[in-house]
Design a protein around this motif. Structure first.
Motif, PDB file in Angstrom:
ATOM      1  N   HIS A   1       0.827  -1.210   0.000  1.00  0.00           N
ATOM      2  CA  HIS A   1       0.000   0.000   0.000  1.00  0.00           C
ATOM      3  C   HIS A   1       0.863   1.262   0.000  1.00  0.00           C
ATOM      4  N   PRO A   2       1.820   1.396   0.929  1.00  0.00           N
ATOM      5  CA  PRO A   2       2.640   2.604   0.892  1.00  0.00           C
ATOM      6  C   PRO A   2       3.518   2.721  -0.346  1.00  0.00           C
ATOM      7  N   VAL A   3       4.008   1.589  -0.884  1.00  0.00           N
ATOM      8  CA  VAL A   3       4.769   1.673  -2.131  1.00  0.00           C
ATOM      9  C   VAL A   3       3.878   2.191  -3.250  1.00  0.00           C
ATOM     10  N   ALA A   4       2.679   1.632  -3.369  1.00  0.00           N
ATOM     11  CA  ALA A   4       1.755   2.086  -4.414  1.00  0.00           C
ATOM     12  C   ALA A   4       1.478   3.581  -4.264  1.00  0.00           C
ATOM     13  N   ASP A   5       1.224   4.027  -3.040  1.00  0.00           N
ATOM     14  CA  ASP A   5       0.998   5.451  -2.805  1.00  0.00           C
ATOM     15  C   ASP A   5       2.190   6.281  -3.278  1.00  0.00           C
ATOM     16  N   SER A   6       3.388   5.771  -3.003  1.00  0.00           N
ATOM     17  CA  SER A   6       4.597   6.552  -3.280  1.00  0.00           C
ATOM     18  C   SER A   6       4.875   6.698  -4.769  1.00  0.00           C
ATOM     19  N   ILE A   7       4.297   5.838  -5.605  1.00  0.00           N
ATOM     20  CA  ILE A   7       4.518   5.947  -7.052  1.00  0.00           C
ATOM     21  C   ILE A   7       3.233   6.323  -7.792  1.00  0.00           C
ATOM     22  N   GLY A   8       2.224   6.742  -7.041  1.00  0.00           N
ATOM     23  CA  GLY A   8       1.001   7.228  -7.671  1.00  0.00           C
ATOM     24  C   GLY A   8       0.103   6.160  -8.232  1.00  0.00           C
ATOM     25  N   ARG A   9       0.139   4.972  -7.616  1.00  0.00           N
ATOM     26  CA  ARG A   9      -0.725   3.873  -8.045  1.00  0.00           C
ATOM     27  C   ARG A   9      -1.672   3.503  -6.898  1.00  0.00           C
ATOM     28  N   PRO A  10      -2.838   2.951  -7.201  1.00  0.00           N
ATOM     29  CA  PRO A  10      -3.721   2.471  -6.137  1.00  0.00           C
ATOM     30  C   PRO A  10      -3.206   1.165  -5.548  1.00  0.00           C
ATOM     31  N   ASP A  11      -3.581   0.887  -4.314  1.00  0.00           N
ATOM     32  CA  ASP A  11      -3.268  -0.401  -3.700  1.00  0.00           C
ATOM     33  C   ASP A  11      -4.100  -1.485  -4.384  1.00  0.00           C
ATOM     34  N   ASN A  12      -3.956  -2.709  -3.929  1.00  0.00           N
ATOM     35  CA  ASN A  12      -4.668  -3.855  -4.494  1.00  0.00           C
ATOM     36  C   ASN A  12      -4.247  -4.121  -5.935  1.00  0.00           C
ATOM     37  N   GLU A  13      -2.913  -4.177  -6.114  1.00  0.00           N
ATOM     38  CA  GLU A  13      -2.293  -4.509  -7.392  1.00  0.00           C
ATOM     39  C   GLU A  13      -2.564  -3.484  -8.476  1.00  0.00           C
ATOM     40  N   GLY A  14      -2.660  -2.223  -8.069  1.00  0.00           N
ATOM     41  CA  GLY A  14      -2.724  -1.144  -9.050  1.00  0.00           C
ATOM     42  C   GLY A  14      -1.387  -0.880  -9.697  1.00  0.00           C
ATOM     43  N   MET A  15      -0.313  -1.416  -9.112  1.00  0.00           N
ATOM     44  CA  MET A  15       1.002  -1.364  -9.756  1.00  0.00           C
ATOM     45  C   MET A  15       1.343  -2.778 -10.219  1.00  0.00           C
ATOM     46  N   THR A  16       2.353  -2.874 -11.064  1.00  0.00           N
ATOM     47  CA  THR A  16       2.782  -4.180 -11.555  1.00  0.00           C
ATOM     48  C   THR A  16       3.877  -4.741 -10.652  1.00  0.00           C
ATOM     49  N   PHE A  17       4.145  -6.019 -10.811  1.00  0.00           N
ATOM     50  CA  PHE A  17       5.229  -6.641 -10.065  1.00  0.00           C
ATOM     51  C   PHE A  17       6.562  -5.990 -10.419  1.00  0.00           C
ATOM     52  N   ASP A  18       6.768  -5.660 -11.675  1.00  0.00           N
ATOM     53  CA  ASP A  18       8.016  -5.012 -12.078  1.00  0.00           C
ATOM     54  C   ASP A  18       8.155  -3.630 -11.449  1.00  0.00           C
ATOM     55  N   GLU A  19       7.058  -2.891 -11.350  1.00  0.00           N
ATOM     56  CA  GLU A  19       7.120  -1.583 -10.683  1.00  0.00           C
ATOM     57  C   GLU A  19       7.480  -1.746  -9.215  1.00  0.00           C
ATOM     58  N   LEU A  20       6.923  -2.763  -8.577  1.00  0.00           N
ATOM     59  CA  LEU A  20       7.269  -3.035  -7.185  1.00  0.00           C
ATOM     60  C   LEU A  20       8.760  -3.368  -7.068  1.00  0.00           C
ATOM     61  N   LEU A  21       9.256  -4.233  -7.940  1.00  0.00           N
ATOM     62  CA  LEU A  21      10.661  -4.637  -7.864  1.00  0.00           C
ATOM     63  C   LEU A  21      11.600  -3.447  -8.062  1.00  0.00           C
ATOM     64  N   THR A  22      11.229  -2.520  -8.924  1.00  0.00           N
ATOM     65  CA  THR A  22      12.056  -1.331  -9.131  1.00  0.00           C
ATOM     66  C   THR A  22      12.261  -0.584  -7.823  1.00  0.00           C
ATOM     67  N   ARG A  23      11.206  -0.411  -7.069  1.00  0.00           N
ATOM     68  CA  ARG A  23      11.311   0.270  -5.781  1.00  0.00           C
ATOM     69  C   ARG A  23      12.049  -0.590  -4.765  1.00  0.00           C
ATOM     70  N   VAL A  24      11.815  -1.898  -4.791  1.00  0.00           N
ATOM     71  CA  VAL A  24      12.457  -2.786  -3.819  1.00  0.00           C
ATOM     72  C   VAL A  24      13.968  -2.793  -3.998  1.00  0.00           C
TER      73      VAL A  24
END
Length: 253
Positions: free
Chosen positions: A51-74
């Motif tokens: 949830h906070p990662v999605a917020d930080s990149i302007g995406r909604p929670d509940n898989e509003g971002m992609t796995f690749d977008e998550l990995l970029t931040r991770v």
């Protein structure tokens, strides 16, 4: 040491921190700044919240971002800190278990949360057998990769107020016990529970239990006597900082 050996050492260290009655606190972070802030404050492991990662990149929670977008931040987080990191991968972003494990290990991650709400399919709840099967597949993929990734199996029964309240604890225990049998290391009946319910969950579940804490409100010492082994913050650390930031900004607005 090889990268695989380093990751295995971190995975073992993360798992050993889970002691019922003496819970490890894994601050929920979302970027390199928040991760460094937590490590500098003395925390020995972290969890990355969807949830906070999605917020930080302007995406909604509940898989509003992609796995690749998550990995970029991770990757930005694991590059910034030298402690074990676990990541909330929601319901898996529709990716195959091998892809999930390989992606996380490639990003330097040694733990994950996997939930039973399937966001990409209308938010349906996986059956307990289906959720256990996914946990088992993730465990097999991690074993094949040579790292004992710490699997935190989550159920959303309480969060969704699923079914009759009278037997919800029983159903959560049964569901999470199946996940434990399939290879989970930690069990996460996500939600805010009264002390009696939380004590019952920790006593009836066969593995260490993750509880959620409100970082600006809860007493850190209150969780150990209830048998909790792990505390994370979900989006609540970010939200608490948001409220404080609003107060500061209001002085200048």
């Amino acid at each position: 040491m090889t990268d695989e050996q380093v990751l295995q050492q971190r995975a073992v260290a993360l798992l050993e921190l889970h002691q019922p009655g003496n819970p490890v606190v894994l601050p929920t972070v979302w970027d390199a700044w928040s991760a460094k802030l937590a490590v500098d404050a003395g925390f020995s492991a972290l969890t990355v919240g969807s949830h906070p990662v999605a917020d930080s990149i302007g995406r909604p929670d509940n898989e509003g971002m992609t796995f690749d977008e998550l990995l970029t931040r991770v990757v930005q987080i694991t590059d910034a800190v030298d402690v074990p990191v676990s990541v909330d991968i929601e319901s898996g972003y529709g990716e195959a278990p091998t892809r999930l494990i390989d992606g996380l290990l490639g990003a330097g991650v040694v733990g994950l949360n996997i939930e039973d709400t399937v966001h990409g399919e209308g938010g349906r709840l996986r059956s307990s057998a289906e959720h256990a099967e996914l946990v088992g597949a993730l465990r097999a993929a991690a074993h094949a990769a040579g790292v004992h990734v710490v699997l935190n199996a989550r159920t959303d029964l309480f969060l969704r107020s699923d079914g009759d309240e009278s037997d919800r604890v029983d159903r959560a225990v049964a569901r999470l016990t199946e996940a434990a049998d399939a290879g989970a290391d930690v069990l996460y009946p996500v939600g805010r529970h009264d002390p009696d319910t939380l004590r019952r969950l920790t006593s009836e579940l066969p593995l260490p239990v993750n509880a959620i804490g409100l970082p600006d409100q809860d007493d850190p010492a209150s969780f150990g006597p209830l048998g909790v082994a792990r505390i994370s913050f979900g989006p609540f650390l970010q939200w608490a900082l948001t409220e404080h930031a609003k107060e500061i900004l209001a002085r200048w607005g």
